[in-house]
Design a protein around this motif. Structure first.
Motif, PDB file in Angstrom:
ATOM      1  N   LEU A 116      56.495  34.064  37.789  1.00  0.00           N
ATOM      2  CA  LEU A 116      55.614  35.144  37.343  1.00  0.00           C
ATOM      3  C   LEU A 116      54.570  35.498  38.392  1.00  0.00           C
ATOM      4  CD1 LEU A 116      54.381  37.079  35.303  1.00  0.00           C
ATOM      5  CD2 LEU A 116      53.227  35.118  34.246  1.00  0.00           C
ATOM      6  N   ASN A 117      53.908  34.493  38.932  1.00  0.00           N
ATOM      7  CA  ASN A 117      52.736  34.724  39.774  1.00  0.00           C
ATOM      8  C   ASN A 117      53.042  34.913  41.259  1.00  0.00           C
ATOM      9  OD1 ASN A 117      50.249  34.304  37.911  1.00  0.00           O
ATOM     10  ND2 ASN A 117      51.598  32.598  37.401  1.00  0.00           N
ATOM     11  N   VAL A 118      54.206  34.439  41.709  1.00  0.00           N
ATOM     12  CA  VAL A 118      54.529  34.539  43.136  1.00  0.00           C
ATOM     13  C   VAL A 118      55.814  35.344  43.378  1.00  0.00           C
ATOM     14  CG1 VAL A 118      54.960  33.289  45.287  1.00  0.00           C
ATOM     15  CG2 VAL A 118      53.455  32.304  43.557  1.00  0.00           C
ATOM     16  N   ASP A 119      56.917  34.912  42.784  1.00  0.00           N
ATOM     17  CA  ASP A 119      58.207  35.523  43.094  1.00  0.00           C
ATOM     18  C   ASP A 119      58.251  36.987  42.651  1.00  0.00           C
ATOM     19  OD1 ASP A 119      58.923  32.976  43.964  1.00  0.00           O
ATOM     20  OD2 ASP A 119      59.813  32.428  42.043  1.00  0.00           O
ATOM     21  N   GLY A 120      57.835  37.245  41.404  1.00  0.00           N
ATOM     22  CA  GLY A 120      57.809  38.622  40.926  1.00  0.00           C
ATOM     23  C   GLY A 120      56.826  39.476  41.699  1.00  0.00           C
ATOM     24  N   ALA A 121      55.690  38.870  42.056  1.00  0.00           N
ATOM     25  CA  ALA A 121      54.696  39.593  42.860  1.00  0.00           C
ATOM     26  C   ALA A 121      55.280  39.971  44.216  1.00  0.00           C
ATOM     27  CB  ALA A 121      53.452  38.731  43.038  1.00  0.00           C
ATOM     28  N   PHE A 122      55.973  39.034  44.845  1.00  0.00           N
ATOM     29  CA  PHE A 122      56.597  39.316  46.134  1.00  0.00           C
ATOM     30  C   PHE A 122      57.565  40.490  46.036  1.00  0.00           C
ATOM     31  CE2 PHE A 122      60.671  38.656  48.352  1.00  0.00           C
ATOM     32  CZ  PHE A 122      60.283  39.046  49.621  1.00  0.00           C
ATOM     33  N   LEU A 123      58.420  40.488  45.014  1.00  0.00           N
ATOM     34  CA  LEU A 123      59.407  41.558  44.877  1.00  0.00           C
ATOM     35  C   LEU A 123      58.740  42.912  44.656  1.00  0.00           C
ATOM     36  CD1 LEU A 123      62.170  39.873  42.703  1.00  0.00           C
ATOM     37  CD2 LEU A 123      62.453  40.807  45.003  1.00  0.00           C
ATOM     38  N   GLY A 124      57.700  42.933  43.830  1.00  0.00           N
ATOM     39  CA  GLY A 124      56.993  44.183  43.602  1.00  0.00           C
ATOM     40  C   GLY A 124      56.314  44.694  44.851  1.00  0.00           C
ATOM     41  N   LEU A 125      55.626  43.808  45.552  1.00  0.00           N
ATOM     42  CA  LEU A 125      54.933  44.183  46.786  1.00  0.00           C
ATOM     43  C   LEU A 125      55.929  44.623  47.859  1.00  0.00           C
ATOM     44  CD1 LEU A 125      52.413  41.236  46.684  1.00  0.00           C
ATOM     45  CD2 LEU A 125      51.721  43.647  46.756  1.00  0.00           C
ATOM     46  N   GLN A 126      57.028  43.900  47.979  1.00  0.00           N
ATOM     47  CA  GLN A 126      58.041  44.265  48.970  1.00  0.00           C
ATOM     48  C   GLN A 126      58.636  45.640  48.679  1.00  0.00           C
ATOM     49  OE1 GLN A 126      62.052  42.562  48.796  1.00  0.00           O
ATOM     50  NE2 GLN A 126      61.762  41.812  50.893  1.00  0.00           N
ATOM     51  N   THR A 127      58.966  45.883  47.418  1.00  0.00           N
ATOM     52  CA  THR A 127      59.545  47.174  47.039  1.00  0.00           C
ATOM     53  C   THR A 127      58.567  48.311  47.304  1.00  0.00           C
ATOM     54  OG1 THR A 127      60.843  46.079  45.303  1.00  0.00           O
ATOM     55  CG2 THR A 127      60.615  48.472  45.163  1.00  0.00           C
ATOM     56  N   ALA A 128      57.320  48.110  46.901  1.00  0.00           N
ATOM     57  CA  ALA A 128      56.299  49.134  47.135  1.00  0.00           C
ATOM     58  C   ALA A 128      56.105  49.386  48.622  1.00  0.00           C
ATOM     59  CB  ALA A 128      54.984  48.701  46.492  1.00  0.00           C
ATOM     60  N   ALA A 129      56.057  48.313  49.406  1.00  0.00           N
ATOM     61  CA  ALA A 129      55.852  48.450  50.849  1.00  0.00           C
ATOM     62  C   ALA A 129      56.999  49.217  51.502  1.00  0.00           C
ATOM     63  CB  ALA A 129      55.693  47.079  51.485  1.00  0.00           C
ATOM     64  N   ARG A 130      58.207  48.966  51.044  1.00  0.00           N
ATOM     65  CA  ARG A 130      59.352  49.686  51.612  1.00  0.00           C
ATOM     66  C   ARG A 130      59.227  51.195  51.361  1.00  0.00           C
ATOM     67  NH1 ARG A 130      64.134  45.382  49.845  1.00  0.00           N
ATOM     68  NH2 ARG A 130      64.063  44.128  51.768  1.00  0.00           N
ATOM     69  N   HIS A 131      58.783  51.565  50.177  1.00  0.00           N
ATOM     70  CA  HIS A 131      58.570  52.985  49.892  1.00  0.00           C
ATOM     71  C   HIS A 131      57.493  53.566  50.802  1.00  0.00           C
ATOM     72  CE1 HIS A 131      61.246  53.552  46.543  1.00  0.00           C
ATOM     73  NE2 HIS A 131      60.700  52.586  45.836  1.00  0.00           N
ATOM     74  N   MET A 132      56.422  52.816  51.003  1.00  0.00           N
ATOM     75  CA  MET A 132      55.318  53.300  51.837  1.00  0.00           C
ATOM     76  C   MET A 132      55.750  53.458  53.295  1.00  0.00           C
ATOM     77  SD  MET A 132      52.242  50.999  50.230  1.00  0.00           S
ATOM     78  CE  MET A 132      51.825  51.101  48.481  1.00  0.00           C
ATOM     79  N   VAL A 133      56.490  52.503  53.790  1.00  0.00           N
ATOM     80  CA  VAL A 133      56.972  52.586  55.170  1.00  0.00           C
ATOM     81  C   VAL A 133      57.895  53.793  55.335  1.00  0.00           C
ATOM     82  CG1 VAL A 133      58.416  51.464  56.909  1.00  0.00           C
ATOM     83  CG2 VAL A 133      56.693  50.129  55.675  1.00  0.00           C
ATOM     84  N   GLU A 134      58.787  53.970  54.369  1.00  0.00           N
ATOM     85  CA  GLU A 134      59.724  55.094  54.435  1.00  0.00           C
ATOM     86  C   GLU A 134      58.995  56.432  54.398  1.00  0.00           C
ATOM     87  OE1 GLU A 134      63.661  56.840  52.057  1.00  0.00           O
ATOM     88  OE2 GLU A 134      62.544  55.134  51.254  1.00  0.00           O
ATOM     89  N   ALA A 135      57.963  56.526  53.570  1.00  0.00           N
ATOM     90  CA  ALA A 135      57.219  57.783  53.460  1.00  0.00           C
ATOM     91  C   ALA A 135      56.400  58.078  54.708  1.00  0.00           C
ATOM     92  CB  ALA A 135      56.305  57.738  52.233  1.00  0.00           C
ATOM     93  N   GLY A 136      55.920  57.028  55.366  1.00  0.00           N
ATOM     94  CA  GLY A 136      55.201  57.198  56.622  1.00  0.00           C
ATOM     95  C   GLY A 136      53.785  57.709  56.494  1.00  0.00           C
ATOM     96  N   HIS A 137      53.178  57.556  55.315  1.00  0.00           N
ATOM     97  CA  HIS A 137      51.813  58.051  55.107  1.00  0.00           C
ATOM     98  C   HIS A 137      50.791  56.922  54.985  1.00  0.00           C
ATOM     99  CE1 HIS A 137      53.724  61.856  54.566  1.00  0.00           C
ATOM    100  NE2 HIS A 137      54.264  61.546  53.398  1.00  0.00           N
ATOM    101  N   GLY A 138      51.190  55.692  55.271  1.00  0.00           N
ATOM    102  CA  GLY A 138      50.304  54.555  55.072  1.00  0.00           C
ATOM    103  C   GLY A 138      50.319  54.107  53.628  1.00  0.00           C
ATOM    104  N   GLY A 139      49.428  53.210  53.274  1.00  0.00           N
ATOM    105  CA  GLY A 139      49.402  52.743  51.897  1.00  0.00           C
ATOM    106  C   GLY A 139      48.430  51.607  51.698  1.00  0.00           C
TER     107      GLY A 139
END
Length: 268
Positions: A116-139
């Motif tokens: 709950l506190n680490v693994d799920g957090a990692f997946l959420g953060l990783q997924t969000a970061a991938r969207h931000m990198v792809e968009a190229g607007h920072g985050g």
């Protein structure tokens, strides 16, 4: 890219059906962002948060989110991002603790806490970061950790290990994503008066905590205000930081903050 160019319009806040998450979603809406809101068990609470976001003239998208369903975590973030039309700010707020002595905790309980506190957090953060990198607007990536990411407390061994891990993850994200104009920071609340503890923000003003320098528990809105700053253009040169929002509890230690029964320590 320069983080100074960042203009946030779309945010996701996990576990935003109540407490710190709900207060954060509202604070981000007041800052001009559309907000993705998630719930695990309290759909009614999530809809109430969404109503508050819409009352501030912003869009709200609601989805059920289970941080321990690793296959579903990325899909839920994708769904919310598509519904919002983008993703500039991701606040990982989902998490929970379970009091158990380390000599008594089972492997299953340990793994569930980490999931709950680490693994799920990692997946959420990783997924969000991938969207931000792809968009190229920072985050902005922000994780709600705890004062227990810095100091221990008896009976919370698994939770404390998990929050230390999450704090370390944020620091590494800050290193790896800085070149993309993405900042990563943690916010570490102390004792906060929320519905989960059966209290409201008004109760915080009526509750005396002798072991906390400011003398009371915190309010969800006070944590949300720090998160809103970290989500804003004003925090453009802040990354890899860990912000304690604890009324000074860490200066005393969490054990003392909760267990000192009078104010005699204040006298020289």
């Amino acid at each position: 890219m320069s983080t100074a160019e960042f203009l946030p319009r779309h945010a996701i806040v996990t576990a935003s059906d109540s407490g710190i998450g709900a207060a954060t979603a509202i604070a981000l809406a007041e800052a001009g962002m559309d907000v993705g809101i998630t719930w695990h068990q309290d759909r009614e609470g999530a809809e109430s948060t969404a109503e508050a976001v819409r009352a501030r003239g912003r869009r709200a998208v609601v989805a059920r989110f289970d941080a321990t369903d690793f296959d579903a975590v990325p899909a839920t973030i994708d769904e919310l991002r598509d519904g919002l039309g983008g993703l500039d700010v991701f606040v990982n707020n989902a998490g929970a603790s379970n009091r158990r002595a380390l000599l008594e905790i089972s492997v299953r309980e340990w793994l569930d806490t980490m999931a709950l506190n680490v693994d799920g957090a990692f997946l959420g953060l990783q997924t969000a970061a991938r969207h931000m990198v792809e968009a190229g607007h920072g985050g902005r990536l922000i994780a709600v950790t705890s004062v227990h990411a810095h100091q221990p407390r008896v009976g919370l061994g698994a939770y404390i290990a998990a929050k230390h891990a999450l704090s370390g993850l944020m620091k590494t994200l800050a290193q790896e994503l800085g070149a993309h104009g993405i900042t990563a920071n943690a916010v570490a609340p102390g004792e906060i008066a929320t519905a989960a503890s059966g209290r409201t923000s008004e109760d915080a003003d009526r509750t005396h905590r002798p072991g906390v320098p400011l003398g009371r528990p915190g309010k969800a809105e006070e944590v949300a205000a720090v998160i809103a700053f970290l989500a804003s253009p004003a925090s453009s040169y802040v990354t890899g930081a860990d912000w304690s929002v604890d009324g000074g509890m860490l200066q005393m230690g969490p054990e003392a903050g909760s267990n000192i029964l009078d104010d005699s320590w204040r006298t020289v």
